[in-house]
Design a protein around this motif. Structure first.
Motif, PDB file in Angstrom:
ATOM      1  N   VAL A 251      41.697 -66.683  12.541  1.00  0.00           N
ATOM      2  CA  VAL A 251      40.300 -66.827  12.945  1.00  0.00           C
ATOM      3  C   VAL A 251      40.140 -67.125  14.432  1.00  0.00           C
ATOM      4  N   LEU A 252      40.979 -68.023  14.975  1.00  0.00           N
ATOM      5  CA  LEU A 252      40.776 -68.475  16.357  1.00  0.00           C
ATOM      6  C   LEU A 252      40.815 -67.350  17.383  1.00  0.00           C
ATOM      7  N   PRO A 253      41.737 -66.358  17.270  1.00  0.00           N
ATOM      8  CA  PRO A 253      41.699 -65.263  18.249  1.00  0.00           C
ATOM      9  C   PRO A 253      40.365 -64.531  18.278  1.00  0.00           C
ATOM     10  N   HIS A 254      39.742 -64.342  17.117  1.00  0.00           N
ATOM     11  CA  HIS A 254      38.444 -63.655  17.081  1.00  0.00           C
ATOM     12  C   HIS A 254      37.336 -64.497  17.695  1.00  0.00           C
ATOM     13  N   VAL A 255      37.367 -65.798  17.424  1.00  0.00           N
ATOM     14  CA  VAL A 255      36.373 -66.698  18.025  1.00  0.00           C
ATOM     15  C   VAL A 255      36.510 -66.668  19.546  1.00  0.00           C
ATOM     16  N   VAL A 256      37.735 -66.706  20.033  1.00  0.00           N
ATOM     17  CA  VAL A 256      37.971 -66.698  21.480  1.00  0.00           C
ATOM     18  C   VAL A 256      37.500 -65.387  22.101  1.00  0.00           C
ATOM     19  N   ARG A 257      37.721 -64.270  21.422  1.00  0.00           N
ATOM     20  CA  ARG A 257      37.270 -62.987  21.969  1.00  0.00           C
ATOM     21  C   ARG A 257      35.752 -62.946  22.116  1.00  0.00           C
ATOM     22  N   ILE A 258      35.049 -63.599  21.217  1.00  0.00           N
ATOM     23  CA  ILE A 258      33.591 -63.665  21.338  1.00  0.00           C
ATOM     24  C   ILE A 258      33.204 -64.450  22.594  1.00  0.00           C
ATOM     25  N   LEU A 259      33.982 -65.479  22.891  1.00  0.00           N
ATOM     26  CA  LEU A 259      33.657 -66.341  24.042  1.00  0.00           C
ATOM     27  C   LEU A 259      33.978 -65.683  25.379  1.00  0.00           C
TER      28      LEU A 259
ATOM     29  N   VAL B 192      37.365 -69.742   6.282  1.00  0.00           N
ATOM     30  CA  VAL B 192      36.752 -68.695   5.446  1.00  0.00           C
ATOM     31  C   VAL B 192      35.298 -68.432   5.839  1.00  0.00           C
ATOM     32  N   PRO B 193      34.426 -69.449   5.884  1.00  0.00           N
ATOM     33  CA  PRO B 193      33.037 -69.156   6.267  1.00  0.00           C
ATOM     34  C   PRO B 193      32.912 -68.642   7.704  1.00  0.00           C
ATOM     35  N   VAL B 194      33.759 -69.154   8.603  1.00  0.00           N
ATOM     36  CA  VAL B 194      33.705 -68.653   9.979  1.00  0.00           C
ATOM     37  C   VAL B 194      34.081 -67.178  10.017  1.00  0.00           C
ATOM     38  N   PHE B 195      35.110 -66.807   9.279  1.00  0.00           N
ATOM     39  CA  PHE B 195      35.550 -65.410   9.269  1.00  0.00           C
ATOM     40  C   PHE B 195      34.469 -64.510   8.674  1.00  0.00           C
ATOM     41  N   ILE B 196      33.831 -64.969   7.598  1.00  0.00           N
ATOM     42  CA  ILE B 196      32.746 -64.179   6.993  1.00  0.00           C
ATOM     43  C   ILE B 196      31.587 -64.041   7.980  1.00  0.00           C
ATOM     44  N   ALA B 197      31.287 -65.134   8.694  1.00  0.00           N
ATOM     45  CA  ALA B 197      30.215 -65.075   9.694  1.00  0.00           C
ATOM     46  C   ALA B 197      30.547 -64.070  10.792  1.00  0.00           C
ATOM     47  N   LEU B 198      31.824 -64.010  11.183  1.00  0.00           N
ATOM     48  CA  LEU B 198      32.238 -63.046  12.201  1.00  0.00           C
ATOM     49  C   LEU B 198      32.043 -61.618  11.702  1.00  0.00           C
ATOM     50  N   MET B 199      32.379 -61.380  10.436  1.00  0.00           N
ATOM     51  CA  MET B 199      32.230 -60.038   9.883  1.00  0.00           C
ATOM     52  C   MET B 199      30.766 -59.605   9.853  1.00  0.00           C
ATOM     53  N   ARG B 200      29.882 -60.574   9.649  1.00  0.00           N
ATOM     54  CA  ARG B 200      28.461 -60.250   9.555  1.00  0.00           C
ATOM     55  C   ARG B 200      27.769 -60.280  10.917  1.00  0.00           C
ATOM     56  N   ARG B 201      28.506 -60.682  11.946  1.00  0.00           N
ATOM     57  CA  ARG B 201      27.909 -60.793  13.280  1.00  0.00           C
ATOM     58  C   ARG B 201      27.714 -59.410  13.883  1.00  0.00           C
ATOM     59  N   ARG B 202      26.503 -59.092  14.196  1.00  0.00           N
ATOM     60  CA  ARG B 202      26.193 -57.782  14.745  1.00  0.00           C
ATOM     61  C   ARG B 202      26.794 -57.647  16.148  1.00  0.00           C
ATOM     62  N   GLY B 203      27.444 -56.531  16.376  1.00  0.00           N
ATOM     63  CA  GLY B 203      27.977 -56.234  17.702  1.00  0.00           C
ATOM     64  C   GLY B 203      29.412 -56.680  17.913  1.00  0.00           C
ATOM     65  N   TYR B 204      30.033 -57.358  16.900  1.00  0.00           N
ATOM     66  CA  TYR B 204      31.417 -57.754  17.095  1.00  0.00           C
ATOM     67  C   TYR B 204      32.338 -56.790  16.368  1.00  0.00           C
ATOM     68  N   LEU B 205      33.311 -56.243  17.081  1.00  0.00           N
ATOM     69  CA  LEU B 205      34.312 -55.358  16.500  1.00  0.00           C
ATOM     70  C   LEU B 205      35.613 -56.134  16.422  1.00  0.00           C
ATOM     71  N   PHE B 206      36.167 -56.268  15.236  1.00  0.00           N
ATOM     72  CA  PHE B 206      37.370 -57.061  15.069  1.00  0.00           C
ATOM     73  C   PHE B 206      38.507 -56.508  15.898  1.00  0.00           C
ATOM     74  N   GLY B 207      39.034 -57.378  16.764  1.00  0.00           N
ATOM     75  CA  GLY B 207      40.138 -56.996  17.616  1.00  0.00           C
ATOM     76  C   GLY B 207      39.706 -56.204  18.817  1.00  0.00           C
ATOM     77  N   GLY B 208      38.465 -55.818  18.886  1.00  0.00           N
ATOM     78  CA  GLY B 208      38.034 -54.965  19.973  1.00  0.00           C
ATOM     79  C   GLY B 208      37.048 -55.578  20.911  1.00  0.00           C
ATOM     80  N   GLY B 209      36.849 -56.885  20.791  1.00  0.00           N
ATOM     81  CA  GLY B 209      35.949 -57.564  21.723  1.00  0.00           C
ATOM     82  C   GLY B 209      34.520 -57.498  21.262  1.00  0.00           C
ATOM     83  N   ARG B 210      33.621 -57.479  22.218  1.00  0.00           N
ATOM     84  CA  ARG B 210      32.213 -57.563  21.874  1.00  0.00           C
ATOM     85  C   ARG B 210      31.536 -56.209  22.084  1.00  0.00           C
TER      86      ARG B 210
END
Length: 346
Positions: A273-281, A328-346
C-alpha cells in the motif's frame, strides 16, 4: 513544483517521524512522561547516572521500548522501499515484498524452530537464523525455477513465487500438524502475522545496515527503474539491460525481505500500500518515491505497532493484523480514486 513538493513531504514526514519515535517510547500499557523519556535517553547515550527509583522506568524506556520502536522504523522503511522495487521488478501494481515466496520460505524455518526446537543452541537468535536460512533457500528455489533462456521474466517470476509460496505453506502446515506441542499452532500463527515483541538491541544492527544499503542502491538505480517500468523493449532501446537489472533487483529484494521477515515475522500490506500512497503524494518517478517511501513506511509501522500493544493491553495483537485492517480500506480507496493508475502515478 514536484521537486519542491517532494522536499516539503520529506521535511514534514521527517519531523513527524521524530515525534512518532518519542510517542512510541513514551506510550504503552504504562505511560512514561516525555520529560522522563528524554532524561533516560540522555543518560543512556551519555553514560549518565539515574536514581534507584528510576531503574524500572529506565529499563522500560531503554531496554524494551527504544529498540522496539527503532526496529519498527527500520522494518517499515525496508518493506516500503522493497515494495517499490518489486513493483518495478515484476511490473505489477499488486506485487509486494512477499509475492516471490520468500516470506513463506522463512516461515518454514521459523516453524521448524517453534515446533521441533531446531537451532536451539543459538538461543534468542534461533528463530531469526532459521527464518533467514529458510528465506535464503526459498530465494534459490524461486530463482532456479523461474530462470529460462529468456532470463528472469516478470511473469515467470511472479507465477513461480506464488506457486512455491503455496508449497512452503503446505510444508509449514504439515510441521504444525506433526507438532507434539499443542501451543505450536498459536505461536506460529502469531509469528506469521508479524510481531515486534521480541525486538532487542541485537535485532537492529544487521537489519539497519541492510535497509540503509538497499535504499542507497535503489536511489542510484532510480533512473533505470523508471525505464524498466516501461517494459523490456523500451529499456533496451534506452541502453538498459533489463535482464541484468532484474537479476540484481531480485537478489537485493530477496535478501532484504528475508532479513526483515527473520526479525519481525511476515508483516503484510506495508510494501503493497505505501508505495501507492507515496506516488499520489509525489508522483511516479522512482527517485522521488524512494526518498519518501522509507519515511512513510517507518511512520506507518511505528504507529501500527504502538496500537497493537496498547489497544488490548496487557494482551498484544500481532502487528500484521493492524497493518491489514488499515491497509485493506486504504487500498480499496485507492482503487476507487478517480485519476489514479496503479503503478503509473497520477
Amino acid at each position: 513544483m514536484t521537486r519542491a513538493r517532494t522536499a516539503t513531504v520529506v521535511l514534514v514526514l521527517s519531523g513527524f517521524l521524530v515525534l512518532s519515535i518519542l510517542a512510541g517510547i513514551a506510550l504503552g500499557p504504562t505511560v512514561v512522561p516525555l520529560g522522563d523519556v528524554a532524561r533516560f535517553l540522555w543518560a543512556a547515550l551519555t553514560g549518565g547516572t539515574i536514581s534507584a527509583d528510576d531503574v524500572t522506568g529506565y529499563s522500560v524506556v531503554w531496554n524494551v521500548r527504544t529498540p522496539r520502536v527503532l526496529l519498527a522504523v527500520v522494518v517499515g522503511a525496508g518493506l516500503s522501499v522493497v515494495g517499490v522495487a518489486i513493483q518495478a521488478l515484476v511490473r505489477n501494481a499488486l506485487a509486494d515484498p512477499f509475492v516471490l515466496g520468500i516470506s513463506s520460505g522463512a516461515s518454514v524455518g521459523a516453524t521448524a524452530v517453534v515446533v521441533f526446537g531446531v537451532f536451539a543452541g543459538l538461543g534468542v537468535f534461533a528463530l531469526s537464523a532459521a527464518a533467514f536460512l529458510g528465506a535464503l533457500g526459498a530465494t534459490v528455489l524461486v530463482y532456479a525455477a523461474a530462470s529460462s533462456r529468456l532470463g528472469l521474466t516478470p511473469l515467470r517470476l511472479v507465477l513461480t513465487g506464488v506457486a512455491l509460496a503455496y508449497g512452503f505453506q503446505a510444508v509449514m502446515s504439515v510441521l504444525v500438524f506433526m507438532s507434539p506441542n499443542g501451543e505450536a499452532a498459536r505461536t506460529v500463527l502469531f509469528w506469521l502475522l508479524g510481531s515486534l515483541g521480541a525486538a532487542g538491541w541485537h535485532s537492529l544492527p544487521a537489519a539497519s545496515v541492510v535497509v540503509v544499503v538497499a535504499i542507497a542502491v535503489l536511489l542510484r538505480l532510480s533512473r533505470p527503474l523508471d525505464v524498466l517500468s516501461m517494459g523490456d523493449e523500451s529499456a533496451a532501446s534506452l541502453g538498459v539491460d533489463a535482464a541484468a537489472l532484474r537479476r540484481g533487483l531480485f537478489v537485493l529484494t530477496a535478501a532484504v525481505t528475508g532479513l526483515l521477515v527473520a526479525v519481525s515475522g511476515a508483516i503484510g500490506f506495508v510494501g503493497l500500500v505505501l508505495p501507492h500512497v507515496v506516488r499520489i503524494l509525489v508522483g511516479s518517478g522512482h527517485r522521488r518515491v524512494l526518498m519518501v517511501a522509507p519515511l512513510a513506511g517507518a511512520c506507518f509501522l511505528l504507529w501500527a505497532d504502538l496500537l497493537s500493544r496498547t489497544l488490548f493491553a496487557p494482551e498484544e495483537l500481532p502487528v500484521g493484523v493492524l497493518t491489514a485492517l488499515v491497509g485493506v480500506p486504504v487500498f480499496i480507496a485507492l482503487m476507487r480514486r478517480r485519476g489514479y493508475l496503479f503503478g503509473g502515478g497520477r
